[in-house]
Design an enzyme around this catalytic site. Sequence first.
Site, PDB file in Angstrom:
ATOM      1  N   SER A  61       0.875  -1.265   0.000  1.00 48.39           N
ATOM      2  CA  SER A  61       0.051   0.001  -0.162  1.00 48.39           C
ATOM      3  C   SER A  61       0.846   1.258  -0.155  1.00 48.39           C
ATOM      4  CB  SER A  61      -0.785  -0.015   1.212  1.00 48.39           C
ATOM      5  OG  SER A  61      -1.962  -0.890   0.910  1.00 48.39           O
ATOM      6  N   LYS A  64       0.168   3.543  -2.907  1.00 53.77           N
ATOM      7  CA  LYS A  64      -1.163   4.385  -3.089  1.00 53.77           C
ATOM      8  C   LYS A  64      -0.720   5.794  -3.174  1.00 53.77           C
ATOM      9  CE  LYS A  64      -4.102   0.739  -1.297  1.00 53.77           C
ATOM     10  NZ  LYS A  64      -4.325  -0.192  -0.170  1.00 53.77           N
ATOM     11  N   TYR A 189      -3.181  -2.732 -10.762  1.00 54.44           N
ATOM     12  CA  TYR A 189      -3.014  -2.512  -9.181  1.00 54.44           C
ATOM     13  C   TYR A 189      -2.075  -3.488  -8.475  1.00 54.44           C
ATOM     14  CZ  TYR A 189      -4.405  -2.667  -4.024  1.00 54.44           C
ATOM     15  OH  TYR A 189      -4.292  -2.650  -2.827  1.00 54.44           O
ATOM     16  N   TYR A 241      -4.586   3.962   7.708  1.00 55.49           N
ATOM     17  CA  TYR A 241      -5.586   3.356   8.025  1.00 55.49           C
ATOM     18  C   TYR A 241      -6.304   3.687   9.097  1.00 55.49           C
ATOM     19  CZ  TYR A 241      -3.517   0.663   4.037  1.00 55.49           C
ATOM     20  OH  TYR A 241      -2.890   0.347   2.913  1.00 55.49           O
ATOM     21  N   VAL A 259       1.523  -3.563   3.826  1.00 54.07           N
ATOM     22  CA  VAL A 259       1.452  -4.757   4.432  1.00 54.07           C
ATOM     23  C   VAL A 259       2.943  -5.618   4.192  1.00 54.07           C
ATOM     24  CG1 VAL A 259      -0.978  -5.258   4.644  1.00 54.07           C
ATOM     25  CG2 VAL A 259       0.463  -6.007   2.888  1.00 54.07           C
TER      26      VAL A 259
END
Length: 305
Positions: A61, A64, A189, A241, A259
């Site tokens: 992530s 992102k 992705y 998050y 992660v």
Amino acid sequence: MNSLLENIVSANLHHASHGHVATYIPQLAKVNPNQLGIYISTEEEEDFFAGDCFVPFTMQSVVKPLILLQALMDSGENAVRTLVGVEATGKPFDTFNYSDQALTGANINPMINTGAIALCTLIRGKTYQERFERLLALTRRLAEDPNIDVDESVYRSEWETGNKNRALAYLLRAYGLISDDVDDILSCYFRACSILVNCRDLAKIGHIFANHGIHPGTGEEMFPAEFARYVNATLATCGMYDGSGGFALNVGFPAKSGVGGGIMGVIPKRMGIGVFAPAIDRHGNSVAGVKALEALSRKLDLSIY
Ligand code: DON
């Protein structure tokens, strides 16, 4: 400074035992959890580092913010805001817990999986392979590392097991938020998540966000300042998050976790930080990495709040 970083690494490595490497992507389950590396890129053009800072890991992530930046560069702020907005969800990164209202407005959020999958559609390119290549080129350019590439085995592992992401993408399609082929979008992705970097790369990328899009060494504008503001604001409110509030309180600067155990820290006008420690907590944030950043923030007074 290097000895400060070495002390922080040795004092915080043990926190890894309170986390676990991600197992829902089988390739990530094979990583040694007992690693901690940290790299700082500073305004004075001096770099400092310690521990496992040159060990390669997949961005997951942490990519992102780059998907968001590429979408902003290719489609502009209005299109991005309309599709995913900026609001934090307060929910886990792979949540299914959407109300109908959240899936019709600009409420998805660019830092969680659904938002990042949607944003792949705003990257320019005739094919999704071409869109991914643009993203990879951006990553290489910002990190100043032409050798950055994809870990194909992690990519295959995500492709084969990523049914939750597949389901989220179909949810987006069902609500008319994306219209392209789901597998095509997901190939972009998943490849993006599988880009291999090290702490140095994350520190370099973070430093340019910290410097509002201007390369700290050459003064070149790498991307417009307003896009840095968009990305940094979302990192501050939801980069970690549903652990973002605690991180803001205990560490205190915009950051993005993945992660794979990486964290990119952005300390506005001061520095970029890359951290790697693969054992993660229930939010998906690196346990020893967050602890190391907490210690560093206290020592160097990095909190912006
Ligand atoms: O899509 C996924 O589930 C992963 N490729 C990335 C998720 C992730 O890194 C969440 N972060 N902490």
